[in-house]
Design a protein around this motif. Structure first.
Motif, PDB file in Angstrom:
ATOM      1  N   PRO B 225      37.038  39.206  31.126  1.00 49.59           N
ATOM      2  CA  PRO B 225      36.345  38.887  32.385  1.00 49.59           C
ATOM      3  C   PRO B 225      36.161  40.108  33.283  1.00 49.59           C
ATOM      4  N   VAL B 226      37.190  40.959  33.303  1.00 47.87           N
ATOM      5  CA  VAL B 226      37.126  42.157  34.140  1.00 47.87           C
ATOM      6  C   VAL B 226      36.096  43.131  33.566  1.00 47.87           C
ATOM      7  N   HIS B 227      36.137  43.279  32.246  1.00 47.57           N
ATOM      8  CA  HIS B 227      35.236  44.210  31.567  1.00 47.57           C
ATOM      9  C   HIS B 227      33.779  43.825  31.775  1.00 47.57           C
ATOM     10  N   ILE B 228      33.452  42.545  31.549  1.00 45.63           N
ATOM     11  CA  ILE B 228      32.036  42.176  31.663  1.00 45.63           C
ATOM     12  C   ILE B 228      31.572  42.144  33.113  1.00 45.63           C
ATOM     13  N   SER B 229      32.518  42.188  34.049  1.00 45.28           N
ATOM     14  CA  SER B 229      32.109  42.313  35.453  1.00 45.28           C
ATOM     15  C   SER B 229      31.817  43.762  35.806  1.00 45.28           C
ATOM     16  N   GLY B 230      32.098  44.668  34.897  1.00 46.65           N
ATOM     17  CA  GLY B 230      31.777  46.072  35.129  1.00 46.65           C
ATOM     18  C   GLY B 230      32.933  46.893  35.663  1.00 46.65           C
ATOM     19  N   ASP B 231      34.133  46.272  35.804  1.00 46.85           N
ATOM     20  CA  ASP B 231      35.278  47.033  36.292  1.00 46.85           C
ATOM     21  C   ASP B 231      36.015  47.630  35.091  1.00 46.85           C
ATOM     22  N   LYS B 236      40.610  48.829  31.288  1.00 48.58           N
ATOM     23  CA  LYS B 236      41.398  49.766  30.479  1.00 48.58           C
ATOM     24  C   LYS B 236      42.894  49.653  30.789  1.00 48.58           C
ATOM     25  N   VAL B 237      43.217  49.393  32.036  1.00 49.02           N
ATOM     26  CA  VAL B 237      44.629  49.209  32.411  1.00 49.02           C
ATOM     27  C   VAL B 237      45.202  48.012  31.635  1.00 49.02           C
ATOM     28  N   MET B 272      36.691  50.925  24.328  1.00 49.15           N
ATOM     29  CA  MET B 272      37.039  51.374  25.680  1.00 49.15           C
ATOM     30  C   MET B 272      37.637  52.775  25.685  1.00 49.15           C
ATOM     31  N   PHE B 273      38.326  53.114  24.586  1.00 50.14           N
ATOM     32  CA  PHE B 273      39.023  54.402  24.571  1.00 50.14           C
ATOM     33  C   PHE B 273      38.285  55.444  23.723  1.00 50.14           C
TER      34      PHE B 273
END
Lengths: 461, 441
Positions: B225-231, B236-237, B272-273
């Motif tokens: 959810p965080v990733h697709i919101s662009g954060d 990554k955390v 992501m990495f």
């Protein structure tokens, strides 16, 4: 654009159906044609013919340009708002009004997606034959306006062969009807054909009556490879000379074969000069007989290898090769121009050879595939529009491709239309008298030149 | 050039590959409802292009249009040129977060999500006191709000928060007598805090197949959810935290029972990495071990079929977007269902068409999400099935909502729950077991 007009537009269609913010306007500055981008002042989404009429009347009074648009999948920049003004987005008018099985006719609004009409008539064992590559997204209004064709053109023709009647809103907002449900109708000028393929320059289509056909009961697909381009060309003519009209008769040139094979490994011989893909359809007994005859003709014309699909799975494999042509070429480079120069079918090998020679001379990448049976070829130029030097060569190559097509007795467009993309070649095809006649028609129906100005016949003012 | 625009120029070539053919219009669930360019991938890509070439800016309007995407990946699957439109749209959202910050509601939610213990406490409290705010619907894992709540449609059917989260219902390691494999179960938030019934079914089914299960208590949200919101930074955390947590257990396999969670492990974490070779290698190592539950049962465990009892149900399947296109797992859940005696399986039209949930999309755009859902409900209805199986908690909740709103009675379960039922039924009619000889592995 005057605020008075903007207020009228909002009153006519409702505020929520008028888009004016920067982001939305940007989204209507282009269509599927590379290299054209212009911002409109407003996007207006009418819900009824009456609303279309009122919008046009208002725009005509204010002398503001109007560009009718469906899904914007066209390949001639026909829907790009060259001079600002109003993009008239017809996608809200998307009802199938009637399916009349007694008369084999359907009536649709312009925003109906072509494939949706086909899905709807399928349960009655019927088809609407025009099937452009964008059949799953393009709208009826758009395909009729562009006179779109498709894979089945050889046997079934293009859009104009299926349009029985239209409801059209003229530039000043008056509504007229052409044609109807009768098969035989010879009264007056053929206004239906005039508006079909007029690319939104003469009126806005708000209702379409189309002829449906019985769906073929059986079909058989085959693929033949040729070591020699002329043999492939001979085979095309010989199939039709043998009195067989395949539903589809497609060709891919060597550049296309190699690209397709690189990407999708469908098992095409990369040394072949041409591949023909053929499908016959109709009554099962006839299909068997015709397929056998086609194979005979292919053999007689030195086909190196012939594959005949035994079942639906094998048929899919054959058509997967053809479907991969455009994507495979398009993946080579960022920008893809799909042209549709068309020649008499006997000239297909000459045309392919000329295109290859032009590609070499201008150092541009062109793959040619297309509907060989009807002479409608797609020289597909892949390049990068951000590279000015390359684009200079690309546009010169394009000029020559269309010049060759006309020289071989062909036409500028087999199915994509003229728009602005091919406007500069129009006079070579029609001559000054032909262009003047077309401009007189445009001027008579749209005296203020508000409808898709600058397209098809160019400036008319 | 500002950082936000630089982000977009990184993908300039990928954006240039979009030839604006518009094929994405055929499959985009949101375009189908609005029929306007900015709702489909082609329009969003054009907007990003206009920012790159200086024609426009990352405005509120840009933000709103990038937000209008359920991340169902249908455009990417359809694209003839191989443009990964779904990833580009997320890039667009990243640029928005850089340029304008997160939406305040998301910011608050992510702040809570970021502090794992606080998040855990919050959702446990929701489970304990949920009945004060939500009323249960009889016979379903479903509730409706008792009073208006901000950000929640009054009529919307939600699932109750669990009174005890899944991971608190089991010891850290659940042993079996002769373990064939040792797996670590990544529960994901939905299964831990809401659909504990799915988690229990996973535990039962794995036990039935002699698999030892570890439930790492420190695991955190998968980050989708965080990733697709662009954060991306926060994503990554989360990813790093999860990778470090699961590495400690060195399991044979990691199993998840949610398409999105599985996709996070298998694809998102390694991606992501990209610029951190050490973390990338570690992410890839775990990605290779990660399986969605039905995929694990079919491909790895070759689940037991000799002791399955009858489950009398007519079942249809909804393929969640992240199962069908994210991790390409559609055959295995069907194989699970088809192995269950008594189950009559009927395929619905377009089973992999998005139901409209789209994670938090349905919170922000409930009306659109519902309209998309109506099509799914109609497709379900036309199968005549009494049960819908799916592999995603958000889809389950959203489809349940759609069914209830339409006055329909179909039940929605995770596929693995039906298998669990079959194992249980097998125990009840253990004495007879005449069918054994007809089953095979």
């Amino acid at each position: 654009m005057q605020s008075g007009l903007m207020d009228s537009l909002k009153r006519i269609v409702g505020t929520e159906h008028v888009l004016t913010n920067q982001e939305d306007l940007l989204c209507y500055s282009y269509d599927a044609t590379p290299g054209f981008s212009h911002m409109p002042d407003a996007v207006v989404m009418p819900g009824t013919a009456d609303e279309v009429a009122k919008v046009l009347a208002a725009a005509n009074d204010a002398k503001v340009p109007v560009y009718p648009r469906g899904s914007g999948t066209n390949l001639s920049a026909g829907t790009v708002p060259l001079k600002g003004g109003i993009v008239l987005l017809m996608t809200r008018m998307n009802k199938i009004v009637e399916i009349d099985t007694a008369n084999l006719i359907a009536v649709t609004e312009p925003g109906v997606v072509v494939a949706d009409l086909n899905k709807a008539v399928e349960e009655f064992g019927l088809i609407y034959p025009p099937d452009p590559g964008t059949v799953a997204t393009a709208t009826m209004g758009g395909t009729v306006s562009e006179n779109a064709g498709g894979l089945r053109g050889l046997k079934y023709g293009v859009s104009k062969h299926y349009i029985m009647g239209l409801e059209v809103v003229l530039a000043d907002g008056r509504i007229l009807n052409t044609g109807g449900k009768t098969v035989k109708d010879v009264a007056g000028y053929d206004m239906t054909k005039l508006f079909t393929g007029s690319e939104g320059t003469l009126g806005v289509i708000t209702k379409i009556t189309v002829k449906l056909m019985p769906a073929p009961e059986a079909r058989k697909a085959m693929l033949a490879t040729f070591g020699n381009l002329d043999d492939a060309g001979q085979a095309i003519s010989a199939i039709i000379a043998a009195k067989i009209i395949p539903a589809t008769l497609e060709i891919m040139d060597n550049a296309t074969i190699r690209t397709v094979e690189d990407f999708s490994k469908v098992g095409l011989p990369t040394t072949a000069e041409a591949v023909l893909l053929i499908e016959v359809d109709g009554i099962p007994e006839v299909v068997e007989k015709e397929a056998a005859k086609v194979v005979e003709v292919l053999k007689a014309n030195n086909a190196a290898e012939i594959r005949v699909a035994k079942d639906a799975g094998e048929r899919d494999k054959i058509w997967a090769a053809r479907r991969a042509a455009l994507p495979a070429l398009a993946k080579l480079r960022p920008t893809t121009f799909v042209e549709d120069a068309t020649v008499p079918r006997s000239k297909v090998p000459d045309m392919i050879r000329a295109v290859n020679e032009i590609a070499a001379r201008y150092n541009v990448t062109i793959g040619t595939f297309g509907h060989a049976g009807d002479g409608n070829l797609h020289p597909t130029i892949v390049c990068d529009i951000r590279d000015d030097a390359e684009m200079d060569r690309v546009y010169k190559a394009m000029d020559e491709i269309f010049a060759v097509s006309l020289k071989l007795g062909g036409t500028l467009s087999g199915e994509h239309g003229i728009g602005v993309g091919k406007l500069r070649y129009m006079e070579s095809q029609f001559g000054p008298a032909g262009m003047a006649a077309m401009r007189s028609i445009k001027k008579a129906l749209d005296p203020n030149c508000i409808l898709n100005p600058g397209k098809l016949v160019g400036e008319c003012g | 050039m500002s950082d936000d625009k630089k982000l977009l120029t990184e993908v300039e070539d990928a954006i240039a590959n979009c030839m604006k053919c518009g094929n994405c219009m055929e499959v985009c669930p949101i375009y189908k409802e609005f029929k306007t360019e900015s709702t489909v991938a082609r329009g969003k890509i054009a907007l990003m292009e206009s920012v790159i070439n200086g024609q426009s800016d990352i405005t509120a309007g840009f933000d709103q249009r990038m937000a209008m995407c359920v991340s169902c990946k249908a455009c990417t699957a359809k694209c003839p040129c191989g443009v990964k439109a779904d990833e580009l749209i997320i890039k667009g959202r990243e640029a928005v977060v850089k340029a304008r910050g997160l939406h305040p509601i998301k910011k608050a939610a992510f702040a809570l999500l970021k502090a794992r213990p606080l998040f855990d406490l919050g959702l446990r409290m929701a489970g304990m006191f949920g009945s004060l705010a939500f009323k249960k619907l009889p016979g379903r894992m479903a509730t409706v709000a008792r009073f208006p709540m901000p950000g929640l449609d009054r009529k919307r059917v939600m699932a109750p928060f669990a009174s005890t989260p899944l991971r608190s219902q089991y010891p850290e390691v659940v042993k079996v007598d002769n373990p064939k494999f040792r797996v670590a179960f990544f529960t994901g938030c939905t299964i831990n805090y809401i659909y504990t019934d799915v988690g229990q079914a996973v535990m039962n089914v794995l036990k039935e197949n002699d698999v030892e299960v570890t439930l790492p208590p420190m695991q955190h949200c998968c980050a989708v959810p965080v990733h697709i919101s662009g954060d991306i930074e926060l994503a990554k955390v989360f990813a790093k935290h999860n990778i470090e947590t699961f590495e400690r257990y060195n399991p044979d396999y990691i199993v998840a029972a949610c398409g999105s969670c599985t996709m996070a492990w298998k694809k998102d974490y390694p991606d992501m990495f990209a610029d951190d070779p050490d973390m990338k290698a570690r992410a890839e190592k775990l990605a290779a071990k990660t399986y969605e539950i039905s995929q694990f049962l079919v491909d790895v465990v070759k689940f037991r079929r000799d002791n399955l009892g009858e489950v009398n149900a007519t079942v249809t399947m909804h393929d969640p977007c992240h199962m069908a296109r994210g991790i390409a797992v559609t055959a295995q859940p069907r194989e699970v269902l088809k192995a269950i005696p008594g189950v009559k399986f009927v395929e619905m039209k377009e089973p992999a068409r998005c139901c409209g949930a789209g994670g938090s999309f349905s919170l922000a755009h409930y009306d659109v999400a519902r309209t998309i859902n109506d099509r799914k409900v109609a497709d379900i209805a036309s199968t005549g099935a009494d049960t819908v199986a799916t592999g995603c908690g958000m889809c389950r909740m959203h489809i349940t909502d759609g069914l209830v709103q339409s006055g329909r009675n179909e039940q929605v379960f995770h596929t693995v729950q039906l298998l669990d039922k079959a194992y249980k039924a097998g125990k009840k009619d253990e004495p007879k077991k005449p069918k054994d000889e007809f089953h095979f592995h």
